[in-house]
Design an enzyme around this catalytic site. Structure first.
Site, mmCIF file in Angstrom:
data_model
loop_
_atom_site.group_PDB
_atom_site.id
_atom_site.type_symbol
_atom_site.label_atom_id
_atom_site.label_comp_id
_atom_site.label_asym_id
_atom_site.label_seq_id
_atom_site.Cartn_x
_atom_site.Cartn_y
_atom_site.Cartn_z
ATOM 1 C CB ALA A 16 74.191 11.384 -9.546
ATOM 2 C CD GLN A 68 69.909 4.028 -8.127
ATOM 3 O OE1 GLN A 68 70.156 4.791 -8.126
ATOM 4 N NE2 GLN A 68 70.277 2.898 -7.450
ATOM 5 C CB CYS A 101 72.956 7.485 -3.727
ATOM 6 S SG CYS A 101 74.018 8.800 -3.791
ATOM 7 N N GLY A 202 81.230 -3.107 -7.300
ATOM 8 C CA GLY A 202 82.080 -2.557 -6.394
ATOM 9 C C GLY A 202 83.712 -2.730 -6.891
ATOM 10 N NE ARG A 226 83.830 4.397 -7.007
ATOM 11 C CZ ARG A 226 85.022 4.644 -6.235
ATOM 12 N NH1 ARG A 226 86.397 5.510 -6.207
ATOM 13 N NH2 ARG A 226 85.399 3.172 -5.559
#
Length: 325
Positions: A16, A68, A101, A202, A226
């Protein structure tokens, strides 16, 4: 679905406020095989929210994108999944249902990882969506809801039984948010529990991480989130490592600033003069550079391409001055 993951091996995660057209373009050019849109609210789509529909737009040269959806009402999720499929046609690669999330504003409404606490409802959502679309449907979730209570393998089986064509597992518990380290062992345990393809997610920060994850877990694809923020080059490093080739060298200061400029230009082309959302990206690009600490305060006041260019110019001057000492 196995063929799909065979083709799309390295994925950019749905994030997001991050996985917009500009960022997807840069990551795809760097080596991402498939990119997700930002996660899309089924409820927002049901209200014909133009801001939400805007998230489904494709970038120039982007032939397909994965979408998604998040929500917890089976009927709403199904109706909006059907609308997306009808609207996007062949430009839709597949649909993913967000059950991972951990953000408070998401889980407080029963969406995202809150669905891991209600596997019956989660299965109903999957069945409802599968019943109305022809494209593959996947589910993304975490190791479990509560720290120390791993439910992912059993949850994955429930999702497969409900019709999911594949699953993505993030190796943290929802209560962890993004603290600590991702446990890749749970990805392997999910891989053993189901027969559908499994994507690992991850803590992939370099190419070697993706190789280790693939070897340790047997996952069918890797998803990067990330680690790519301010670092689209990560995809080229991952692709090289997975191919058994030397990883490209980390980007130079000049390359990082050049990428930041291009990112800002792409946002300007898409969104117009005001590109406030570039602030966080700029801070990621310049993290660790000489003068970055002082530049952060100025970045918080940048709104236009010219504003950002001025800061980027100063960072280059500082870097060049540091080298001449």
């Amino acid at each position: 679905m196995e063929g799909l993951f065979g083709k799309y091996r390295v994925l950019l995660a749905p994030m997001a406020g991050v996985s917009d057209i500009a960022f997807r373009t840069l990551c795809r050019e760097a080596g991402a095989d498939m990119a997700f849109t930002e996660m899309v609210s089924a409820k927002g789509l049901s209200f014909a929210n133009e801001k939400t529909r805007h998230l489904l737009a494709l970038a120039d040269g982007e032939s397909q994108v994965a979408v998604q959806l998040f929500g917890h009402e089976p009927e709403v999720m199904a109706s909006q999944a059907a609308w997306i499929e009808d609207e996007m046609g062949e430009s839709l690669a597949y649909l993913d249902i967000n059950m991972g999330c951990p953000a408070r504003k998401i889980v407080s409404k029963g969406d995202g990882s809150a669905l891991m606490k209600e596997p019956d409802l989660a299965a109903s959502v999957v069945r409802a969506v599968k019943g109305v679309v022809e494209h593959p449907v996947t589910v993304k979730f975490r190791r479990g809801w509560a720290e120390g209570d791993e439910t992912a393998p059993a949850f994955a089986r429930r999702m497969e039984e409900a019709g999911a064509d594949g699953v993505t597992v993030h190796g943290r518990f929802a209560e962890q948010l993004y603290r600590g380290s991702a446990d890749w062992g749970v990805i392997a345990r999910v891989r053993e529990a189901v027969s559908v393809p499994v994507v690992g997610n991850g803590d992939i920060r370099q190419g070697a991480d993706a190789v280790h994850m693939a070897v340790e877990t047997g996952c069918d694809a890797v998803m990067i989130a990330r680690g790519a923020e301010g670092n689209p080059w990560l995809f080229s490093q991952v692709q090289a490592a997975l191919a058994g080739e030397p990883e490209p060298a980390p980007p130079t200061v000049e390359e990082r600033i050049a990428m930041a400029r291009r990112h800002a230009e792409l946002l300007t082309h898409r969104e117009g003069r005001n590109i406030v959302r570039m602030r966080k990206h700029a801070m990621w690009y310049m993290s660790g550079l000489p003068g970055a600490a002082q530049a952060r305060g100025r970045i918080n006041y940048c709104t236009t391409l010219a504003d950002f260019d001025e800061v980027f110019d100063e960072l280059l001057e500082i870097a060049h001055a540091a080298r001449s000492l």
